[in-house]
Write a protein that holds these residues in place. Structure first.
Motif, PDB file in Angstrom:
ATOM      1  N   LYS A 238      -7.977   6.224  -3.769  1.00  0.00           N
ATOM      2  CA  LYS A 238      -7.219   6.666  -2.599  1.00  0.00           C
ATOM      3  C   LYS A 238      -6.374   5.505  -2.077  1.00  0.00           C
ATOM      4  N   ALA A 240      -4.439   5.181   0.636  1.00  0.00           N
ATOM      5  CA  ALA A 240      -4.511   4.850   2.061  1.00  0.00           C
ATOM      6  C   ALA A 240      -5.700   3.945   2.330  1.00  0.00           C
ATOM      7  N   GLU A 241      -6.830   4.240   1.658  1.00  0.00           N
ATOM      8  CA  GLU A 241      -8.028   3.406   1.840  1.00  0.00           C
ATOM      9  C   GLU A 241      -7.820   2.005   1.275  1.00  0.00           C
ATOM     10  N   GLU A 243      -4.977   0.350   1.170  1.00  0.00           N
ATOM     11  CA  GLU A 243      -4.140  -0.399   2.110  1.00  0.00           C
ATOM     12  C   GLU A 243      -4.943  -0.814   3.334  1.00  0.00           C
ATOM     13  N   GLN A 244      -5.845   0.061   3.782  1.00  0.00           N
ATOM     14  CA  GLN A 244      -6.701  -0.292   4.921  1.00  0.00           C
ATOM     15  C   GLN A 244      -7.625  -1.461   4.576  1.00  0.00           C
ATOM     16  N   LEU A 279       1.946   0.262  -4.908  1.00  0.00           N
ATOM     17  CA  LEU A 279       1.316  -0.264  -3.691  1.00  0.00           C
ATOM     18  C   LEU A 279       0.787  -1.674  -3.932  1.00  0.00           C
TER      19      LEU A 279
END
Length: 472
Positions: A238, A240-241, A243-244, A279
């Motif tokens: 994932k 988004a995870e 990047e977090q 990313l």
């Protein structure tokens, strides 16, 4: 047990932290054990509750304990985020030393194998069995011939083997490399070890898929690295995870197994691969791509594009022969920037971890033999047959996605609340499986490996699983 000296040398909250760590290291507190309620524990220690909370917050941040409102505080059962590099006390070396001890569950499996080898059915081992090894003759080479081949070897490995791998990667994956970008290792784990020792620093944070077999390898924590879970969905990691995690922990490197992933057999989608490398390039985080299974696809389609092809400069690619020719074939390779290859090769030489010329010459002979391609095709068919035999006899209550390649079947159990100790029931039924907690997640799931499964044993596996699940 709950006495602290209350010296003036350290703050009291740090003394509480040290006390709990000592009890964990001495075995008085085990993974999953629940601590007394905060009010009671503060009274036992003779401290203010706020002081105790400060200590527990610190332990939770380090990943040593887990705290949930309404459930209390427990000793952590996993190692996500735990940093062990700072432990240098002699007293802790045996239990916390360079390479961590096996988990109790793996110890029980090993003991059961030795005590009742004929009664046990093993669907846990991820090794290729003898009956699936290639029938390829080895060359009749003299001792003098082997010694003469040493002139073709440098610190990065046997040049003819590197050239063969260069050609194989170009043919199978359409990835173009130079010889100075290819580094021969004694298996994939040596490549991973050298990466952790030479490209990362103690205290660095890394991310890896969850679940992942990487989690079971002690070499990451042995290098003092903090590992963080990177959740997946049906398309792969994932974003988004990721990047977090990067924003929160300053992740320095990401480790993935994107094709027929171990343990889930999930293959990252083409779209997710593109987005993932984009990313990582954006946040300047290198990728380590481990690829032991991509040639073991069960259909005729080409393997998906390697991450290495999508972003040659930011990906370190690791391949090996162990899943194609057996675990005794200790040959792997790393493909990366020439500067990285040189650094790792020189470091290995300094560590005196040199690689013998013998397996490299033999590996080159095997990979160059036309029979190797025939073996791969035969191996795919045999693995698919074993997958089908296992699936045919599984209980209907198990949930799984049919793997399209590799060795493994990831099964979700019908009950939703399995705890670590509950998985002992598989051992009691003399069935060796790999529970989810060994791969870094607390879920009701198991990995079944069909590579070593004799088709005659498949009905017995199904029968034992049915008995276990019906008893729950």
């Amino acid at each position: 047990m709950w006495k602290i000296p209350k010296t003036t040398e350290y703050p009291i909250y740090q003394q509480i932290i040290a006390l709990i760590e000592i009890h964990i290291q001495d075995g008085h507190l085990l993974p999953g054990d629940k601590l007394p309620p905060e009010r009671d524990l503060a009274a036992l220690l003779g401290v203010n509750r706020s002081t105790l909370v400060h200590a527990l917050d610190e332990l939770s941040t380090r990943g040593i304990v887990t705290r949930k409102q309404g459930s209390g505080t427990r000793i952590s059962e996993d190692k996500w985020g735990v940093f062990t590099g700072r432990k240098t006390n002699w007293r802790h070396y045996v239990s916390q030393g360079a390479f961590l001890q096996a988990t109790p569950y793996l110890d029980k499996m090993k003991l059961l194998r030795s005590k009742a080898p004929d009664a046990v059915i093993d669907v846990a081992s991820g090794e290729l069995p003898v009956d699936l090894l290639p029938e390829i003759t080895t060359p009749a080479l003299s001792w003098q011939t082997f010694l003469s081949e040493e002139s073709s070897e440098d610190v990065a490995g046997y040049k003819p083997l590197r050239a063969t791998i260069q050609e194989m990667v170009a043919q199978n994956y359409h990835v173009t490399t130079n010889l100075d970008q290819i580094f021969i290792t004694s298996g994939a784990q040596q490549a991973l070890f050298l990466i952790t020792q030479c490209l990362l620093t103690s205290g660095d944070a890394i991310a890896m898929e969850a679940p992942s077999y990487f989690y079971a390898l002690s070499l990451f924590q042995s290098a003092g690295l903090r590992i963080y879970a990177l959740p997946m969905d049906h398309e792969g990691v994932k974003l988004a995870e990721l990047e977090q995690l990067y924003r929160k922990h300053r992740i320095k490197m990401v480790f993935v197994n994107p094709t027929f992933q171990n343990p889930t057999s999930l293959t990252m989608s083409a779209k997710r691969r593109q987005e993932f490398v984009a990313l990582c390039s954006k946040i300047q985080v290198p990728i380590v791509e481990d690829d032991p299974y991509s040639l073991l696809t069960f259909d005729e389609s080409e393997p998906p594009e390697l991450l290495k092809k999508l972003d040659p400069d930011n990906v370190l690619y690791i391949g090996s022969l162990s899943k194609l020719m057996g675990s005794t074939t200790r040959i792997g390779w790393l493909i990366g920037p020439a500067a990285v290859v040189t650094r790792l090769a020189e470091a290995r030489q300094e560590m005196d971890f040199g690689l013998s010329i013998f397996p490299q010459v033999l590996a080159n002979h095997v990979l160059s033999d036309a029979a190797f391609g025939t073996h791969i095709g035969w191996l795919r068919k045999k693995l698919q047959q074993r997958r089908d035999a296992l699936i045919k006899h599984l209980p209907e209550s198990l949930q799984y996605d049919v793997p399209q390649g590799g060795f493994h079947l990831w099964c979700r159990l019908p009950q939703k609340d399995w705890k670590t100790r509950d998985f002992d029931i598989f051992l009691e039924q003399q069935l060796l499986v790999m529970p989810a907690f060994l791969f870094g997640i607390q879920e009701s799931a198991i990995r079944l490996t069909f590579a070593k499964l004799d088709e005659a044993d498949a009905p017995v596996v199904g029968e034992r699983l049915r008995g276990i699940l019906e008893d729950e």
